[in-house]
Motif scaffolding. Structure first.
Motif, PDB file in Angstrom:
ATOM      1  N   ASP A  77      82.888 -30.732 -48.606  1.00 32.38           N
ATOM      2  CA  ASP A  77      81.502 -31.192 -48.567  1.00 32.38           C
ATOM      3  C   ASP A  77      80.993 -31.329 -50.006  1.00 32.38           C
ATOM      4  O   ASP A  77      80.927 -30.350 -50.753  1.00 32.38           O
ATOM      5  N   SER A  78      80.644 -32.551 -50.403  1.00 33.45           N
ATOM      6  CA  SER A  78      80.200 -32.775 -51.786  1.00 33.45           C
ATOM      7  C   SER A  78      78.909 -32.031 -52.114  1.00 33.45           C
ATOM      8  O   SER A  78      78.692 -31.631 -53.269  1.00 33.45           O
ATOM      9  N   THR A  79      78.052 -31.845 -51.108  1.00 36.69           N
ATOM     10  CA  THR A  79      76.809 -31.111 -51.347  1.00 36.69           C
ATOM     11  C   THR A  79      77.103 -29.650 -51.657  1.00 36.69           C
ATOM     12  O   THR A  79      76.562 -29.077 -52.611  1.00 36.69           O
ATOM     13  N   GLU A  80      77.991 -29.038 -50.864  1.00 39.93           N
ATOM     14  CA  GLU A  80      78.370 -27.651 -51.140  1.00 39.93           C
ATOM     15  C   GLU A  80      79.072 -27.548 -52.484  1.00 39.93           C
ATOM     16  O   GLU A  80      78.851 -26.599 -53.250  1.00 39.93           O
ATOM     17  N   ALA A  81      79.896 -28.526 -52.813  1.00 40.15           N
ATOM     18  CA  ALA A  81      80.589 -28.500 -54.104  1.00 40.15           C
ATOM     19  C   ALA A  81      79.590 -28.504 -55.256  1.00 40.15           C
ATOM     20  O   ALA A  81      79.767 -27.795 -56.258  1.00 40.15           O
ATOM     21  N   ALA A  82      78.537 -29.304 -55.117  1.00 42.48           N
ATOM     22  CA  ALA A  82      77.521 -29.371 -56.171  1.00 42.48           C
ATOM     23  C   ALA A  82      76.772 -28.041 -56.297  1.00 42.48           C
ATOM     24  O   ALA A  82      76.486 -27.580 -57.414  1.00 42.48           O
ATOM     25  N   VAL A  83      76.463 -27.416 -55.152  1.00 44.00           N
ATOM     26  CA  VAL A  83      75.755 -26.128 -55.181  1.00 44.00           C
ATOM     27  C   VAL A  83      76.647 -25.052 -55.782  1.00 44.00           C
ATOM     28  O   VAL A  83      76.196 -24.223 -56.593  1.00 44.00           O
ATOM     29  N   GLN A  84      77.946 -25.046 -55.399  1.00 46.60           N
ATOM     30  CA  GLN A  84      78.870 -24.067 -55.978  1.00 46.60           C
ATOM     31  C   GLN A  84      79.019 -24.269 -57.486  1.00 46.60           C
ATOM     32  O   GLN A  84      79.098 -23.300 -58.249  1.00 46.60           O
ATOM     33  N   GLN A  85      79.033 -25.529 -57.914  1.00 43.98           N
ATOM     34  CA  GLN A  85      79.118 -25.807 -59.348  1.00 43.98           C
ATOM     35  C   GLN A  85      77.898 -25.240 -60.076  1.00 43.98           C
ATOM     36  O   GLN A  85      78.023 -24.655 -61.156  1.00 43.98           O
ATOM     37  N   LEU A 134      62.197 -19.648 -46.235  1.00 40.23           N
ATOM     38  CA  LEU A 134      63.296 -20.187 -47.013  1.00 40.23           C
ATOM     39  C   LEU A 134      62.742 -20.767 -48.307  1.00 40.23           C
ATOM     40  O   LEU A 134      61.625 -21.283 -48.335  1.00 40.23           O
ATOM     41  N   LYS A 135      63.549 -20.687 -49.343  1.00 41.62           N
ATOM     42  CA  LYS A 135      63.162 -21.330 -50.597  1.00 41.62           C
ATOM     43  C   LYS A 135      64.276 -22.278 -51.000  1.00 41.62           C
ATOM     44  O   LYS A 135      65.423 -21.866 -51.176  1.00 41.62           O
ATOM     45  N   TYR A 136      63.921 -23.553 -51.153  1.00 39.09           N
ATOM     46  CA  TYR A 136      64.880 -24.569 -51.560  1.00 39.09           C
ATOM     47  C   TYR A 136      64.840 -24.723 -53.079  1.00 39.09           C
ATOM     48  O   TYR A 136      63.772 -24.783 -53.692  1.00 39.09           O
ATOM     49  N   ARG A 137      66.032 -24.853 -53.689  1.00 32.67           N
ATOM     50  CA  ARG A 137      66.137 -25.088 -55.125  1.00 32.67           C
ATOM     51  C   ARG A 137      67.149 -26.197 -55.345  1.00 32.67           C
ATOM     52  O   ARG A 137      68.326 -26.056 -55.015  1.00 32.67           O
ATOM     53  N   SER A 138      66.704 -27.340 -55.886  1.00 36.22           N
ATOM     54  CA  SER A 138      67.611 -28.478 -56.067  1.00 36.22           C
ATOM     55  C   SER A 138      68.652 -28.155 -57.136  1.00 36.22           C
ATOM     56  O   SER A 138      68.386 -27.418 -58.092  1.00 36.22           O
ATOM     57  N   CYS A 139      69.844 -28.706 -56.966  1.00 36.76           N
ATOM     58  CA  CYS A 139      70.961 -28.430 -57.877  1.00 36.76           C
ATOM     59  C   CYS A 139      71.655 -29.727 -58.302  1.00 36.76           C
ATOM     60  O   CYS A 139      72.883 -29.770 -58.459  1.00 36.76           O
ATOM     61  N   GLY A 140      70.902 -30.785 -58.477  1.00 37.82           N
ATOM     62  CA  GLY A 140      71.499 -32.042 -58.909  1.00 37.82           C
ATOM     63  C   GLY A 140      71.932 -31.972 -60.365  1.00 37.82           C
ATOM     64  O   GLY A 140      71.176 -31.537 -61.225  1.00 37.82           O
ATOM     65  N   TYR A 141      73.170 -32.403 -60.625  1.00 33.63           N
ATOM     66  CA  TYR A 141      73.705 -32.337 -61.991  1.00 33.63           C
ATOM     67  C   TYR A 141      73.075 -33.432 -62.855  1.00 33.63           C
ATOM     68  O   TYR A 141      72.964 -34.596 -62.441  1.00 33.63           O
ATOM     69  N   VAL A 142      72.660 -33.057 -64.063  1.00 34.53           N
ATOM     70  CA  VAL A 142      72.064 -34.003 -65.008  1.00 34.53           C
ATOM     71  C   VAL A 142      72.950 -34.039 -66.249  1.00 34.53           C
ATOM     72  O   VAL A 142      73.011 -33.049 -66.999  1.00 34.53           O
TER      73      VAL A 142
END
Length: 591
Positions: A77-85, A134-142
């Motif tokens: 899952d690319s979304t999980e991969a981004a969060v793990q990164q 729940l608290k959401y925190r975005s993890c998009g790579y910049v």
């Protein structure tokens, strides 16, 4: 990819195994922290407090979209991969993420009407295993844009709640839930500003921590109210706030809330928060920071080691030996102040010369010790007349009609640099306002002596309902004394004795005792110096007596009597006895 477990199932499985207690050597264990919190939160809610069971769980619809993090290092899952990164970039392992039940999803954030869907880390807020927020925190790579702007991650937030009237709970409050502690105690609860800090603490081996729900602006009286009973198992708290201004404000608020039960941490200079410490310096440094948490600095507790140099100076006779007032050795024997500051109480029967003697005493201090004086004199409503008399004292003459004007101006210029008046016309006369004005003058011009003559015109407003006059006087004297000691200023207050009428309705000449002064024994109890002025002006008895009743620090002087004669321009001259005063009077004053 296998189907993820439902979040409620994950919570149930996780909380069957309570968090273990991490003992830290040297942990303080003050008592009654729960009682203090109860006292504080009742100021907000009154006697009826919310309880953990009052929080409503999130709906199944909000929970079902969450996905738990897996242990695979390369998730499909690319979304999980981004969060793990993102987690790896801040030094957080997947073991920690799983233990704290972090989840992920793709969430659409809105910026200036623009919608952006980003990989999102989810922090769960549970109460007794019940997911309430729940608290959401975005993890998009910049990617990096320049050497000055390295790569990083988006930082968008969104809170999903059950809309409880009691607000949002602290994140990870279940780490001190009674059913998970199973009777064990919590030596230290660490309180942080952000959820990421809690992840860092878990990574470093700590198991009892909470993050305040809304950052630095969180009100502990509200977010801790439902959990008062849970703090019965907590021995102390460590405040681990951010080092920026909002973080320091939060730490100050929590210090006031927890009082002596709270300790503070000192972060390394290059770190904004404890998560920074983990990332830049590792687990061992996080443990050192927590291990070296210390009580809030206070002037109220002074340790021997902190005063080592001063103690040695005293033992070597290198300390403040005070200064002479300039009258002579007989006066110095009973009245020899130093530079510490404090409270001096002056009393005496009406028309005994108290104000007159103080004028001359202050002139001695100005001319001989370069002291700066502030008068609040209700005895001298015409300030120009008072200054004119001070000029006479400075010129040592009662008749300046023939004195050259330039000499007068010399004296006026001297007084300009050494004295001023407080004139309270149109101003409040409360002790607090008087000190506010005096402190303003201190900051602008410097100050060594503050004369209040007499105290009778000060407005004593009870600090609390049904407060007696005695208690109001104590409050006033403590206020003046504390301010004087803090700024090394001697505050003189003139207080008349209680009336002691003789057969003719006047006042007796009997000696005044400390308990005779102005309706309260606190005058004597709180004074650092207390003296009485008595004037004799009868046949064969022409002198002024200074009787020192109390000296707190008798290393430099001690109680006793000194006698003076008064010159025609208002200066006082020390004499060894009443008989010597009479001889001087006959020689110099009898025409």
């Amino acid at each position: 990819m296998s189907n993820p477990k439902h979040i409620s199932t994950i919570l149930m499985e996780t909380f069957q195994n309570p968090f273990s207690i991490s003992e830290t050597p040297g942990a303080r264990q003050p008592q009654h922290i729960g009682a203090r919190i109860r006292e504080k939160v009742t100021e907000t809610y009154g006697a009826t407090l919310p309880v953990p069971g009052d929080f409503k769980p999130l709906t199944a619809e909000k929970i079902s979209i969450l996905r738990p993090l897996t242990v695979r290092n390369t998730p499909a899952d690319s979304t999980e991969a981004a969060v793990q990164q993102y987690l790896r970039s801040i030094g957080i392992s997947l073991d920690t993420a799983q233990a704290l039940e972090l989840c992920y999803l793709s969430h659409t954030f809105v910026h200036d009407s623009q919608k952006t869907t980003l990989p999102t880390l989810v922090y769960p807020f549970t109460v007794n295993g019940k997911l309430v927020s729940l608290k959401y925190r975005s993890c998009g790579y910049v990617p990096a844009k320049s050497p000055e702007k390295p790569d990083g991650y988006t930082k968008d937030w969104n809170q999903v709640t059950s809309h409880s009237e009691f607000g949002i709970t602290p994140c990870f409050i279940d780490t001190i839930a009674p059913e998970h502690l199973a009777g064990q105690r919590v030596p230290q609860l660490i309180i942080t500003e952000g959820e990421k800090d809690c992840l860092a603490l878990y990574e470093a081996g700590y198991r009892h921590f909470i993050s305040v729900p809304t950052g630095a602006s969180s009100d502990p009286g509200k977010f801790l109210a439902p959990f008062v009973d849970w703090f019965a198992a907590v021995d102390s708290v460590i405040l681990c706030g951010d080092s920026d201004y909002p973080g320091r404000q939060m730490t100050h608020t929590l210090c006031e809330f927890f009082g002596p039960h709270a300790s503070l941490v000192d972060l390394p200079a290059d770190c904004k928060d404890i998560a920074d410490v983990l990332l830049k310096h590792g687990k061992e440094e996080v443990q050192r920071v927590i291990r070296q948490a210390h009580p809030r600095p206070t002037k109220a507790i002074r340790y021997v080691a902190d005063q080592q140099n001063e103690i040695i100076s005293i033992l070597q006779n290198r300390y403040d030996h005070g200064y002479a007032l300039g009258y002579g050795p007989l006066t110095d024997r009973v009245f020899h102040p130093d530079h510490t500051g404090g409270l001096v109480v002056v009393s005496g029967q009406p028309n005994s010369g108290k104000s007159d003697f103080l004028n001359d005493l202050m002139m001695h201090l100005m001319t001989r010790q370069d002291m700066r004086i502030l008068f609040l004199s209700f005895e001298h409503p015409n300030k120009a007349k008072h200054i004119a008399h001070m000029v006479e004292l400075h010129r040592q003459s009662s008749d300046l009609s023939l004195c050259p004007e330039e000499k007068m101006l010399e004296s006026i210029d001297f007084l300009q640099h050494h004295m001023a008046h407080l004139d309270l016309q149109g101003e409040e006369r409360t002790p607090e306002h008087i000190l506010e004005l005096a402190d303003q003058h201190r900051r602008q011009s410097g100050l060594d002596y503050f004369i209040i003559d007499p105290y009778l015109f000060i407005e004593l407003k009870p600090a609390k309902k049904n407060e007696s006059e005695t208690e109001s006087i104590k409050h006033m004297l403590t206020l003046f004394q504390t301010w004087g000691q803090e700024h090394h200023i001697w505050v003189y207050i003139v207080a008349h004795p209680r009336k002691n009428p003789n057969n003719h309705g006047g006042f007796t000449n009997d000696d005044i005792s400390p308990n005779d002064i102005a309706s309260s024994a606190h005058w004597s109890n709180l004074a650092d110096f207390l003296f009485v002025i008595k004037r004799e002006n009868e046949d064969n008895r022409h002198y002024t007596e200074l009787r020192m009743i109390k000296v707190r620090d008798q290393n430099l002087c001690s109680p006793g009597r000194t006698y003076y004669v008064r010159t025609d321009y208002g200066s006082y001259l020390e004499q060894p006895s009443p008989e010597a005063c009479e001889e001087w009077y006959v020689e110099h004053m009898v025409r």
